[in-house]
Design a protein around this motif. Structure first.
Motif, PDB file in Angstrom:
ATOM      1  N   ALA A 143       0.827  -1.209   0.000  1.00 15.81           N
ATOM      2  CA  ALA A 143       0.000   0.000   0.000  1.00 15.81           C
ATOM      3  C   ALA A 143       0.859   1.257   0.000  1.00 15.81           C
ATOM      4  N   ILE A 156      -5.752   3.881  -1.001  1.00 12.72           N
ATOM      5  CA  ILE A 156      -5.378   2.564  -0.464  1.00 12.72           C
ATOM      6  C   ILE A 156      -4.437   2.705   0.730  1.00 12.72           C
ATOM      7  N   ALA A 206      -5.048   1.207   4.540  1.00  7.18           N
ATOM      8  CA  ALA A 206      -4.036   0.348   5.162  1.00  7.18           C
ATOM      9  C   ALA A 206      -3.696   0.833   6.568  1.00  7.18           C
TER      10      ALA A 206
END
Length: 301
Positions: free
Chosen positions: A31, A117, A121
């Motif tokens: 990520a 993303i 994460a």
């Protein structure tokens, strides 16, 4: 709780943390890289160090559970404190690398806007690590294991650092890109604090430091209830992994036979073993009780 149950419980909690940490490590590294977030990438690097630290701890637990032998009459429990110290050094090194990279990015002005993303994460890491910390800490307190406790603190460190990571990557995602490396730098200081705490506790145990005063007081209170004991002269303890080694000096009736005084010491040991499952050995020195005399034990320490 017998040895097998104690060590089995420690193994389970460390294995769980090991596997979850491996998943989080891969998730954050991917990520951070593909999401253009230095903070999340730094968090992934930190998890990679944690992964190695857990391997060290698992090895130490296997060494520490070996029973005493001729060369190690007090067992091998100190291996746990040694592993906790090694973990702390790894934590320090991780913090240094993260702080250096964050400072370099800020000074070079190469801050990037992260992708969504990376934000996800960081949020997943906070939830997973805080849950792991609470569970592992309960087991560490039950076992009174320095190695398991160091792993619990490492989980809390990850949760706290990921909060800073979430703030930084979230701010950068919404337009303030410098917040991403700033969050990485702030994470480093969280890491330094946890590293110092872990190092200090491990060094205290390796230097045979006393456990909390409450434990000493509880031991004295139990011995005071034994009718044949006239006075508890001294209680000293030191830690060997998950176990406490207790040294006691007490006074009893000088007219008692050796056999009678021995029987009293056996009663004391049984009481302490029943009350404190983490007491591994009890050594008792008996002095004759003489109200008007003072006992001066020979000692060079």
């Amino acid at each position: 709780m017998d040895r097998t149950e104690r060590f089995g419980m420690a193994d389970r909690i460390i294995t769980i943390g090991f596997l979850i940490n491996a998943v989080l490590m891969v998730m954050k590294l991917l990520a951070g890289y593909f999401g253009s977030s230095e903070a999340v990438l730094a968090d992934g690097m930190e998890s990679a160090c944690d992964f190695a630290a857990m391997l060290v701890t698992m090895i130490a637990l296997k060494i520490g559970r070996k029973p005493f032998d001729e060369d190690h009459p007090y067992g091998h429990g100190k291996a746990e404190s040694l592993s906790a110290m090694l973990v702390s050094l790894g934590i320090f090194a991780t913090g240094g690398v993260i702080l250096f990279n964050a400072g370099r990015t800020i000074l070079a002005g190469t801050c990037l806007k992260p992708h969504g993303i990376a934000v996800v994460a960081a949020l997943v890491t906070i939830l997973a690590k805080e849950t792991l910390f609470r569970y592992t800490r309960r087991i560490a307190q039950k076992l009174e294991s320095p190695a398991v406790d160091s792993i619990a603190k490492d989980h809390r460190k990850d949760a706290l650092s990921s909060v800073a990571t979430l703030i930084g990557v979230g701010g950068a995602y919404w337009g303030l890109s410098v917040m991403d490396p700033l969050a990485a730098g702030l994470t480093a200081f969280f890491i330094f604090y946890i590293g110092w705490e872990t190092f200090h506790n491990a060094a205290h145990d390796l230097m045979d430091g006393q456990p909390p005063r409450e434990i000493i007081g509880d031991i004295k209170a139990i011995i005071d209830k034994i009718p044949q004991v006239e006075c508890v002269h001294e209680v000293r303890c030191r830690r060997s992994g998950q176990y406490l080694i207790v040294n006691i000096k007490l006074e009893m009736d000088p007219q008692m036979t050796v056999k009678q005084s021995h029987e009293v010491t056996v009663i004391i040991k049984k009481c302490l073993f029943e009350e404190f499952p983490n007491v591994g050995d009890v050594m008792i020195h008996v002095n004759p009780h003489e109200p008007d005399a003072e006992h001066h034990d020979l000692i060079r320490l």
